[in-house]
Design a protein around this motif. Structure first.
Motif, mmCIF file in Angstrom:
data_model
loop_
_atom_site.group_PDB
_atom_site.id
_atom_site.type_symbol
_atom_site.label_atom_id
_atom_site.label_comp_id
_atom_site.label_asym_id
_atom_site.label_seq_id
_atom_site.Cartn_x
_atom_site.Cartn_y
_atom_site.Cartn_z
ATOM 1 N N TRP A 51 3.167 -5.227 4.849
ATOM 2 C CA TRP A 51 3.136 -5.857 3.519
ATOM 3 C C TRP A 51 3.251 -7.383 3.628
ATOM 4 O O TRP A 51 2.478 -8.124 3.002
ATOM 5 N N ASP A 101 -7.583 -5.349 3.106
ATOM 6 C CA ASP A 101 -7.622 -3.904 3.308
ATOM 7 C C ASP A 101 -8.520 -3.516 4.478
ATOM 8 O O ASP A 101 -8.361 -2.467 5.082
ATOM 9 N N GLU A 148 0.817 -1.212 0.000
ATOM 10 C CA GLU A 148 0.000 0.000 0.000
ATOM 11 C C GLU A 148 0.852 1.264 0.000
ATOM 12 O O GLU A 148 0.458 2.301 -0.554
#
Length: 527
Positions: free
Chosen positions: A341, A357, A255
Motif C-alpha cells: 500500500w 495496478d 487493494e
C-alpha cells in the motif's frame, strides 16, 4: 469522580478532569497477566456471565441484533464497512472496535460517531460503580478489555441501536464479546499467525479459536483462506469487484480492503435478510450493489489503517513536504500488505498517470516512477516485544524494494502510550533514561537487513559530525542507516527539522508496527 466544594477558586494544574478520573479508574483494570497464564483466575470466561448478571444485561444483550466478526487481519475494517453500509441503509448503528488510537471513546461509535464524553461518563460510572459494589474474592473486577466489552453492550442497548457490530478483541471462543448467544450473523476475516502464545501455533488451531464465535443455526461467512484454516459450514464471501462501485473508490485505502469489503457486503446482506428487511438469499453472489451499499463502502473511515496525514506543524509553517503514511500492521502478512500500500500510495501521490495496478519495474527509481525529483522515504517503527522483528522487518523491506522503494532512514522509538495507563493526552516529557534495549534490537535487525540488501543501498545518512554530536547529547543513537530516539516527540522534531531544512524534498514517513504508535503519532502531528 469530580467533586464541587462550592468555592470559586480555579483548580490547580494537578486537578484531574472528570474524564481523566474515569481513565484512571479504567487503568486500574489493566493487568499484565494474559489468558495464557493459569494463574490469571480473574480472566476465567465463566466470570463474564456473572458480570452480565450484575449489570442486568442478559435481556438487553439478547435483544441486540448483532453482527459478530473475528479474524487476524481486517476484522476491524470489515466491521467499519458493515457499520457504514447499514447506517447508509437508514439503520441506527453501534460499532465496537479495538484498540483505540487516541481516545478510548473511539471504541464505541453510535451512528458513525464516537460516543460523546457526557454519555460515556454516565455509562462508564454506572457500570464501574455497579460492579465495584458487587465484587468479591471469587468475582473480582473484570479486566480491562472485558469491562470495555460489557460497557459496549450497555451503551448499545441503552442507545437502542438497530444493529450492533462487535469486533472480537482476541481469538473468539473465550473473547468477552462472545457472551452474545444468538448473533444475527458471524464472520471471520483473513487468518494469520498472531498471538500464537494464546491461540496456538498452527492456522488450524488459530481457526478453531476464531470459530468459537459460531452458533448453531447462525450463518457464518469468511474470506478465501488457506485450506488449513477453512472451517466447515462456512459460506465464502468473494473479494469485492471494484467495478461495482461505479467509478468510486472504497473509503479505506489499499487493494486488500476489497477482501474486507466483500465480507462486509455478505454480512450486511445476510443481516438484512434475516431481520426481515430485504428478500435476498444468504449465499452472496453479487452482480450489482444498491446505492446505499456503494455509499457505505465509499464513505467508510477508520483511523490508522492505510491513512495519509500531513503534519500540521509543517503546514502551519507554510509548507506541505512532510507526509505521514500510517498503518497499524503488526503481523508478517499485514506488514507485506502495508508495504505494498505504501509503495503504491507514494507513487500515486507523485503522478496521476502511473499504472500502479500493473506494477512498476523494481529497477525504476522512486523519483522517476513518482514524478518527484526530490523525495525521500523514512520508516518510523516500533512493535511489541512479543513480535519477532526477524519476521516483520524483512517482509516490509523486501516488499517495498520490489516496488523500487528504499528507505533513506529507519527511526526506532518507544511508544508514548504505556500499557498500564489509559489517557486522552500525550506526554511531552523527554525522558532520556527510558529503556531502549528493544529499540536497539530492532535497529540491529534493520542494519543487518540493509547490509544484505542487493546494491548495498542507503549506506550514508544525511547527518554531519556536528549533528551526530548534538544527537548523542540528546540520547539519540545513530547507526549507518537508522536512528534510535529515546522519545517519540524527539523523533517527530527531527523529522520536522529535516523537512524545514529541505523545502524541495518531500519527506514521506511510513509509520507502522504498532497501533499504539499510530495513535501517539496522530496526537502529535495533528496539534
Amino acid at each position: 469522580m469530580s467533586k464541587d466544594d462550592g468555592s470559586n477558586e480555579l483548580p490547580d494544574e494537578t486537578t484531574s478532569s472528570p474524564y481523566e478520573e474515569a481513565m484512571s479508574a479504567l487503568s486500574s483494570l489493566i493487568t499484565t497477566r494474559t489468558r495464557a497464564e493459569k494463574s490469571n483466575s480473574g480472566d476465567r470466561f465463566d466470570l463474564l456471565y456473572d458480570y452480565v448478571t450484575i449489570l442486568e444485561l442478559e435481556e438487553p444483550i439478547s435483544k441486540l441484533k448483532v453482527i459478530h466478526v473475528a479474524g487476524t487481519k481486517g476484522k476491524g475494517s470489515t466491521c467499519v464497512f458493515a457499520e457504514s453500509i447499514l447506517r447508509n441503509c437508514g439503520f441506527s448503528t453501534g460499532l465496537f472496535t479495538s484498540p483505540h488510537l487516541m481516545d478510548v471513546r473511539e471504541r464505541f461509535r453510535v451512528n458513525g460517531t464516537d460516543i460523546c464524553e457526557d454519555k460515556f461518563l454516565a455509562y462508564f460510572w454506572w457500570c464501574y460503580d455497579t460492579l465495584k459494589e458487587k465484587v468479591t474474592d471469587d468475582i473480582p473486577m473484570p479486566t480491562y478489555f472485558r469491562f470495555l466489552a460489557l460497557l459496549a453492550f450497555k451503551i448499545f442497548s441503552a442507545e437502542k441501536v438497530d444493529v450492533a457490530i462487535m469486533e472480537v478483541g482476541l481469538g473468539g471462543k473465550y473473547d468477552a464479546t462472545n457472551v452474545v448467544k444468538a448473533p444475527v450473523v458471524c464472520g471471520i476475516s483473513s487468518l494469520g499467525y498472531d498471538h500464537m502464545e494464546i491461540l496456538g501455533n498452527t492456522l488450524g488451531q488459530i481457526a478453531d479459536e476464531k470459530s468459537g464465535i459460531f452458533k448453531e443455526g447462525i450463518p457464518a461467512f469468511t474470506v478465501p483462506q488457506p485450506e488449513e484454516a477453512m472451517c466447515v459450514n462456512l459460506q465464502l464471501a468473494s473479494p469485492l469487484d471494484p467495478h461495482l462501485l461505479n467509478g468510486s473508490r472504497l473509503g479505506l485505502n489499499g487493494e486488500h480492503q476489497l477482501v474486507n469489503a466483500g465480507l462486509a457486503v455478505a454480512l450486511c446482506s445476510s443481516w438484512l435478510q434475516r431481520t426481515g428487511h430485504v428478500d435476498i438469499p444468504c449465499h452472496i453472489s453479487v452482480s450489482s450493489l444498491t446505492e446505499q451499499f456503494i455509499k457505505g463502502l465509499t464513505s467508510a473511515s477508520f483511523q490508522g489503517r492505510a491513512q495519509i496525514v500531513a503534519d500540521q506543524y509543517i503546514v502551519a509553517e507554510g509548507y506541505e513536504n512532510l507526509m505521514f503514511y500510517l498503518d497499524g500492521a503488526h503481523s508478517p502478512e499485514s506488514m507485506e500488505v502495508c508495504a505494498k500500500w505504501f509503495s503504491q500510495a507514494i507513487k500515486e501521490d507523485g503522478q496521476q498517470v502511473a499504472s500502479i495496478d500493473n506494477g512498476v519495474s523494481s529497477s525504476m527509481s522512486l523519483e522517476l516512477a513518482s514524478g518527484f525529483r526530490h523525495s525521500t522515504q523514512i520508516l518510523l517503527f516500533n512493535c511489541m516485544s512479543v513480535r519477532d522483528p526477524q519476521l516483520l522487518l524483512p517482509r516490509l523491506m523486501q516488499t517495498c524494494a520490489s516496488y523500487g522503494v528504499h528507505f533513506k532512514q529507519a527511526l526506532f522509538v518507544p511508544n508514548v502510550s504505556v500499557y498500564n495507563k489509559v489517557s486522552s493526552k500525550v506526554s511531552e516529557q523527554l525522558d532520556n533514561q527510558v529503556d531502549l534495549s528493544w529499540q536497539l534490537t530492532l535497529q540491529k535487525v534493520w542494519e543487518s537487513l540493509v547490509k544484505g540488501e542487493k546494491g548495498e543501498r542507503a549506506k550514508g545518512a544525511d547527518i554531519s559530525p556536528e549533528e551526530t554530536k548534538e544527537e548523542m547529547e540528546k540520547g539519540i543513537i545513530t547507526g549507518t542507516n537508522s536512528m534510535v530516539f529515546p522519545t517519540l516527540p524527539l523523533a517527530i522534531k527531527w523529522l520536522r527539522d529535516h523537512a524545514l531544512q529541505n523545502h524541495s524534498v518531500k519527506v514521506q514517513v511510513l509509520v507502522t508496527g504498532s497501533l499504539h504508535l499510530i495513535g501517539d503519532v496522530l496526537r502529535l502531528i495533528r496539534k
